[in-house]
Design an enzyme around this catalytic site. Structure first.
Site, mmCIF file in Angstrom:
data_model
loop_
_atom_site.group_PDB
_atom_site.id
_atom_site.type_symbol
_atom_site.label_atom_id
_atom_site.label_comp_id
_atom_site.label_asym_id
_atom_site.label_seq_id
_atom_site.Cartn_x
_atom_site.Cartn_y
_atom_site.Cartn_z
ATOM 1 N N ASN A 1 -10.141 0.084 -0.160
ATOM 2 C CA ASN A 1 -8.683 0.157 -0.250
ATOM 3 C C ASN A 1 -8.235 -0.405 -1.597
ATOM 4 O OD1 ASN A 1 -5.918 -0.092 -0.009
ATOM 5 N ND2 ASN A 1 -5.951 -1.154 1.951
ATOM 6 N N HIS B 1 -3.294 7.363 2.642
ATOM 7 C CA HIS B 1 -3.705 6.064 2.116
ATOM 8 C C HIS B 1 -5.083 5.710 2.661
ATOM 9 C CE1 HIS B 1 -3.867 1.953 0.958
ATOM 10 N NE2 HIS B 1 -3.632 1.487 2.169
ATOM 11 N N CYS C 1 0.800 -1.227 0.000
ATOM 12 C CA CYS C 1 0.000 0.000 0.000
ATOM 13 C C CYS C 1 0.834 1.278 0.000
ATOM 14 C CB CYS C 1 -0.953 0.003 1.193
ATOM 15 S SG CYS C 1 -2.206 -1.294 1.112
#
Length: 329
Positions: free
Chosen positions: A286, A256, A116
């Protein structure tokens, strides 16, 4: 000669049409909309459907959007970096295929994997290439087809992830805009808490690994959450201190999009008001490498030249960090 900085000069994005809502997930696993929303902030996520469509499809769409909007000649692109955790296939670089398909035939390209944090680490890499003076246009894409590595009977992970891609173009800037500073970290202690067991060199694919569902994401949610909250908040605070910035100096936080509570904790640590925190997790979930550029894509119209933007991310490995950037247009 003025100092060269690397500035973002164009943004593009793409998400698939198919919407996987919390209501639909209620019919697939033992969960409900209220539980998902309260713990993650996610209402729906996009899923790429269609035979033979992989991460490259998402990346190409995002890059083409950037090229059209920015009126960019693909032949002028020097380098294509694709941040992804879900390449089309092993060995053959997905970035190379994407570069060819978008007409960037004068560019070289490669994939970058930092889970990520991939796009964040890619920003650092793109900046270094620009600052070297050797390259003028670096296309950085963050793209992941997370649905390809998720077990939709595992409620710990299937509620979180979605598919999507975003792209930015980095070019030299001589006004002091663009990337100002970075603070990037990693720690192999995280290897056991967020991973896919099989398919790599330790445990190659076999009938047994497939039967055991060892080719999908495993996440120890509580441990990852704990590390992510402290990690993202720590580096964001550090980047402000190192550049003598107060919360009043920060125009936007681009974090994020893994969990709304992690984003809120990061914003709280640096004292940011809610209206400076950019969030789209409720619509996309996500998207791993795609989250940061998709935030830029969704909120591009809010940015003004000279705005101070703090980027923060946390990912498997563990990998995490923060980047301070001044918007260039």
């Amino acid at each position: 000669m003025s100092t060269i900085t690397a500035a973002i000069t164009a943004v593009g994005g793409y998400v698939p049409d198919f919407v996987l809502s919390n209501k639909v997930l209620e019919t697939m696993v033992d969960t409900n909309d209220e539980w998902i929303t309260s713990r993650t902030g996610i209402k729906e996520r996009r899923i790429l459907k269609g035979e033979g469509l992989g991460t490259s499809y998402l990346a190409i769409k995002a890059a083409q959007d950037l090229i059209v909007k920015g009126n960019i000649d693909p032949l002028e692109i020097d380098l294509v970096i694709l941040a992804t955790t879900t390449p089309d296939m092993p060995v053959a670089s997905t970035a190379v295929y994407v570069a060819t398909e978008i007409g960037a035939t004068n560019a070289f390209g490669y994939d970058l994997q930092a889970a990520c944090s991939g796009f964040l680490f890619g920003m650092s890499t793109a900046s270094a290439f620009i600052q070297s003076g050797k390259y003028k246009k670096v296309l950085l894409i963050g793209a992941d087809k997370m649905s390809s590595i998720i077990d939709y009977t595992d409620r710990a992970t299937c509620i979180i992830f979605g598919d999507g891609a975003g792209a930015v173009l980095f070019e030299p800037n001589y006004e002091g805009l663009g990337i100002q500073d970075e603070f990037l970290r990693s720690d192999g202690v995280g290897r056991e808490f967020l991973k896919i067991d099989a398919g790599g060199s330790i445990l190659p694919a076999s009938a047994e690994t497939v039967a055991n569902k060892q080719h999908t994401v495993f996440q120890d949610g509580k441990t990852v959450y704990k590390y992510a909250v402290s990690g993202m908040a720590d580096v964001s605070e550090k980047i402000l201190e190192r550049n003598n910035l107060t919360k009043e100096d920060v125009n936007w936080l681009v974090a994020h999009q893994a969990n709304r509570r992690i984003i809120d904790a990061t914003a709280s640590r640096i004292g940011l008001e809610e209206d400076k925190v950019l969030v789209n997790i409720e619509r996309y979930g996500n998207t791993t490498s795609g989250t940061l550029p998709l935030v830029l894509f969704d909120f591009e119209k809010k940015f003004k030249k000279g705005d101070n933007i703090i980027f923060a991310a946390f990912g498997g490995g563990f990998t995490w960090g923060s980047i301070y950037l001044k918007w260039a247009y």
